[in-house]
Design a protein around this motif. Structure first.
Motif, short mmCIF file in Angstrom:
data_model
loop_
_atom_site.label_atom_id
_atom_site.label_comp_id
_atom_site.label_asym_id
_atom_site.label_seq_id
_atom_site.Cartn_x
_atom_site.Cartn_y
_atom_site.Cartn_z
N THR A 1 48.63 24.81 -37.00
CA THR A 1 47.80 24.20 -35.97
C THR A 1 48.48 22.99 -35.38
O THR A 1 48.42 22.74 -34.18
CB THR A 1 46.44 23.80 -36.56
OG1 THR A 1 46.04 24.79 -37.49
CG2 THR A 1 45.41 23.67 -35.47
N SER B 1 47.42 28.60 -31.40
CA SER B 1 45.98 28.81 -31.29
C SER B 1 45.49 29.52 -32.54
O SER B 1 46.27 30.11 -33.28
CB SER B 1 45.66 29.64 -30.05
OG SER B 1 45.99 30.99 -30.31
N ARG B 2 44.18 29.45 -32.75
CA ARG B 2 43.58 30.10 -33.91
C ARG B 2 43.90 31.58 -33.93
O ARG B 2 44.20 32.15 -34.97
CB ARG B 2 42.06 29.92 -33.89
CG ARG B 2 41.60 28.65 -34.51
CD ARG B 2 41.39 28.85 -36.02
NE ARG B 2 41.10 27.59 -36.69
CZ ARG B 2 39.90 27.00 -36.65
NH1 ARG B 2 38.93 27.55 -35.98
NH2 ARG B 2 39.71 25.86 -37.26
N ARG C 1 46.47 33.05 -32.73
CA ARG C 1 47.85 33.26 -33.15
C ARG C 1 48.02 33.02 -34.63
O ARG C 1 48.79 33.71 -35.30
CB ARG C 1 48.79 32.37 -32.33
CG ARG C 1 49.24 33.05 -31.05
CD ARG C 1 50.25 32.20 -30.33
NE ARG C 1 51.44 31.95 -31.14
CZ ARG C 1 52.30 30.96 -30.86
NH1 ARG C 1 52.09 30.16 -29.84
NH2 ARG C 1 53.37 30.80 -31.61
N ARG D 1 41.93 24.36 -30.05
CA ARG D 1 42.65 25.06 -28.97
C ARG D 1 42.54 26.54 -29.27
O ARG D 1 43.32 27.07 -30.02
CB ARG D 1 44.12 24.66 -28.97
CG ARG D 1 44.37 23.24 -28.58
CD ARG D 1 45.79 22.88 -28.90
NE ARG D 1 46.73 23.91 -28.42
CZ ARG D 1 47.24 23.91 -27.20
NH1 ARG D 1 46.92 22.99 -26.35
NH2 ARG D 1 48.07 24.87 -26.84
N THR D 2 41.62 27.15 -28.68
CA THR D 2 41.34 28.52 -29.14
C THR D 2 40.93 29.43 -28.00
O THR D 2 40.98 29.05 -26.84
CB THR D 2 40.16 28.54 -30.13
OG1 THR D 2 38.97 28.74 -29.38
CG2 THR D 2 40.05 27.27 -30.88
N SER E 1 40.66 32.95 -25.89
CA SER E 1 41.37 33.26 -24.65
C SER E 1 40.45 33.60 -23.49
O SER E 1 40.91 33.84 -22.39
CB SER E 1 42.31 34.44 -24.90
OG SER E 1 41.60 35.43 -25.60
N SER F 1 37.86 28.45 -21.38
CA SER F 1 38.94 27.50 -21.08
C SER F 1 38.60 26.65 -19.86
O SER F 1 38.95 25.48 -19.82
CB SER F 1 40.26 28.26 -20.89
OG SER F 1 40.09 29.28 -19.96
N ARG G 1 36.43 23.96 -20.98
CA ARG G 1 37.16 22.95 -21.73
C ARG G 1 37.84 21.97 -20.78
O ARG G 1 37.89 20.78 -21.03
CB ARG G 1 38.20 23.62 -22.62
CG ARG G 1 38.79 22.69 -23.64
CD ARG G 1 39.72 23.43 -24.55
NE ARG G 1 40.82 24.00 -23.82
CZ ARG G 1 41.47 25.12 -24.19
NH1 ARG G 1 41.07 25.78 -25.23
NH2 ARG G 1 42.47 25.58 -23.50
N ALA H 1 34.05 28.89 -30.66
CA ALA H 1 35.39 29.31 -31.09
C ALA H 1 35.30 30.08 -32.40
O ALA H 1 35.91 31.13 -32.56
CB ALA H 1 36.29 28.09 -31.25
#
Lengths: 304, 324
Positions: free
Chosen positions: A201, A206-207, A209, B3-4, B6, B11, B14, B39
């Motif tokens: 992290t 990203s989570r 990934r 940061r999550t 997609s 986004s 955010r 998330a």
């Protein structure tokens, strides 16, 4: 690593390590168990093993006979000639190749989707924080208690409404939401140290990934265990495909084979040839992946 | 931090939020909490959708169906009848007899499946040659589809030219009507089931045996305990947890019996082997009374739930007893 991993997967007891039931490991002679005892044990085991092989051997022997000699009395193991006629006629005339394809396609799809959905959900339950997480997890676990057999009636009316009767999706979709898969993956993920994730992290991954590039490669043994029992259960599932499929071209192997007795009547060599061909795929897989299959089943304690 | 995810909706949210959000602690906390919730949930949601549609909804729908005179051919919710389907279930002699057949099968199949698998595992755990052979023999039938098992065993049980009766005659004994005698048919199905599924319990027992530390046996041997004494006073008590687990799984699996009976005898002769799941299936899919079938499913579900709750309580007590 392997042994540690299996301990974690071993959910409801029956802990397992890499040695378990492994034929290659030299046996440690146990104190107080004499040589005579071992001879008796070997003799009994060979007797029982022969008894257990007998029905399979008889099926093969029958399939290799000319049709006219299968019902001879007294019974004999080898007929006047050994022939592959029964196998040929079953493979040429029957739907068998088509059923192989249907079973392989649907079982693979069920396995892939189950592993993806189950591991993603388990990752969320194990590593993400959100309100209601525990309640949701218990809600999912409660599903383990629901036997699939009692859902056949409402599921079938649902498949009618979705127009999925007699389709591959009709076979696949009702089999992909597996609470047990979530449970096993969560048990496994809970045992992975947090530092790994924190390092990733900080690198800005990203989570999603982190899940895909770190968790999944680390979880090979859990993925193997879940894949194995999911695939075997899907491949051998009879009741649900039997209900949702009526078109012979769409049948899976177990459902198609259940129609063979009536289709072939008293042609026993052909019936046994179908049975042998029907049982063969998983037996061959078992020969290659003995250790993984046995550990997957012993380590998770999941009964089909 | 988070940061999550997609999805574009999240986004953009955010990007906007920091500009608008007042820097008070409460507001940031709330926003961050909401975003973190989403998330985290986003990992769980794909599963929950499938779970909701294919498990939770059928459970609810099945209960709804059980309250109506619902037919697979006619309309569904026109004829509400309360709990009349349940009343009929409890007064239906066919329901009780099929439930009895399910219990009979459980009683006939469970003891040999537990005891024989333990015996096999105890034997195979000794210093014997060619262990892989026994595992192959006992476990491979477990991987066969039920219809293959049924084809092979119907052939084995044939009168006259069947293998078993053929040998019985050769030995000068009388034939047995394995699948056509109502008094024998369920025993024959239990024998087939033992052959088919014993490998699973065998593998679990073998795993349990490997967990027992070797030095306990060594200590016992120094004290002069013989092999059988060791089995009785060390192996069996230490396997208690595995035995309970196997028993729990076995009883639950046996209560759900359907495939092999349906395929080998179709519940016959004269309905003498028809299990409760087959009766539910027949009510739902041959007489199309899905409302009634659902009511029976629920009654059976309740039984399974009670059995599993009792067993899990036992399992937990046993586990506590051994560990503590």
């Amino acid at each position: 690593m392997a042994s540690q991993v299996n301990q974690q997967v071993a959910a409801p007891g029956a802990g397992l390590n890499a040695r378990t039931a492994d034929p290659d490991v030299p046996k440690s002679p146990k104190q107080g168990q004499g040589r005579i005892g071992n001879w008796i044990a070997t003799g009994l085991l060979i007797l029982f093993a022969a008894l257990w092989f007998l029905p399979l051997a008889w099926a093969v022997a029958t399939a290799l006979k000319p049709e006219a000699e299968t019902t001879d009395i007294p019974v004999k193991w080898i007929a006047s000639k050994v022939t592959l006629e029964a196998f040929q006629s079953v493979l040429n005339a029957g739907n068998l190749p088509r059923w192989y394809f249907n079973s392989a396609l649907t079982s693979l799809a069920i396995t892939v989707i189950t592993v993806l959905l189950g591991s993603l959900a388990a990752f969320g339950f194990s590593r993400a924080r959100f309100r209601g997480r525990n309640v949701l997890f218990w809600f999912v676990l409660a599903g383990i208690m629901v036997p699939g057999q009692i859902l056949i009636v409402p599921l079938f009316t649902q498949m009618q409404a979705f127009r999925m009767v007699d389709t591959y999706w009709g076979i696949i979709l009702p089999q992909v939401a597996s609470p047990i898969a979530v449970f096993i993956f969560k048990q496994f993920f809970d045992g992975i140290p947090r530092d790994l994730e924190e390092a990733a992290t900080l690198d800005g991954a990203s989570r999603l990934r982190v899940y895909w590039q770190i968790w999944m490669p680390l979880s090979r043994s859990a993925i193997a265990a879940v894949s194995i029992f999911t695939f075997v259960a899907a491949w051998n599932n009879f009741l649900w495909p039997f209900i949702v499929i009526t078109n012979p071209d769409m049948m899976t192997l177990p459902v198609g084979l259940s129609q063979v007795q009536t289709a072939y009547g008293i042609r026993y060599a052909q019936i046994m040839a179908s049975a042998v061909l029907g049982g063969l795929p998983l037996l061959v897989v078992f020969l290659f992946f003995q250790r993984q299959i046995v550990q997957g089943i012993a380590g998770t304690g999941i009964k089909g | 931090m988070a940061r999550t995810v997609s999805t574009p909706a999240v986004s953009t949210a955010r990007e906007r939020v920091p500009k608008r959000a007042t820097p008070t602690r409460g507001a940031t906390g709330r926003t961050r909490g909401w975003r973190a919730d989403l998330a985290g949930l986003s990992f769980v949601i794909p599963f929950l959708i499938a779970y909701g549609i294919f498990l939770v909804w059928p459970v609810i729908q099945g209960f709804r169906m059980s309250l109506f005179n619902w037919s697979l051919t006619g309309s569904g919710t026109t004829d509400f009848m309360g709990f009349a389907n349940y009343r009929e279930t409890f007064q239906d002699p066919n329901f009780w007899s099929s439930l009895w057949h399910t219990l009979l099968f459980t009683l006939l199949s469970t003891p040999p499946l537990v005891i024989l698998s333990l015996l096999f595992a105890l034997l195979a755990n000794r210093a014997v040659p060619a262990r892989w052979l026994y595992r192959l023999a006992f476990f491979s039938p477990y991987l066969l589809p039920s219809s293959v098992v049924a084809l092979i065993w119907v052939w084995m049980y044939q009168p006259g030219f069947g293998l078993i009766n053929g040998y019985l005659m050769r030995l000068g004994l009388g034939e047995i009507a394995w699948l056509s005698d109502p008094d024998v048919a369920m025993i024959s199905i239990a024998i087939t089931t033992v052959w088919w599924t014993i490998g699973f319990n065998f593998v679990l027992y073998l795993a349990g045996l490997q967990e027992i530390p070797q030095d306990i046996y060594e200590a016992a041997a120094i004290d002069g305990a013989t092999g059988l004494e060791q089995v009785r006073s060390i192996t069996l008590p230490l396997l208690a947890r595995t035995t309970t687990l196997i028993l729990v799984l076995q009883v639950l699996a046996s209560l759900k019996v359907f495939d092999q009976i349906f395929l080998m005898t179709n519940g016959g002769p004269n309905f003498s082997t028809r299990p409760v799941i087959q009766y539910i299936y027949e009510q739902g899919f041959t007489t199309y009374r899905v409302g009634y079938a659902s009511a029976m499913s629920y009654a059976f579900f309740l039984l399974i739930l009670v059995v599993s709750l009792v067993q899990f309580t036992l399992l937990n007590r046993r586990r506590g007893g051994v560990d503590g």
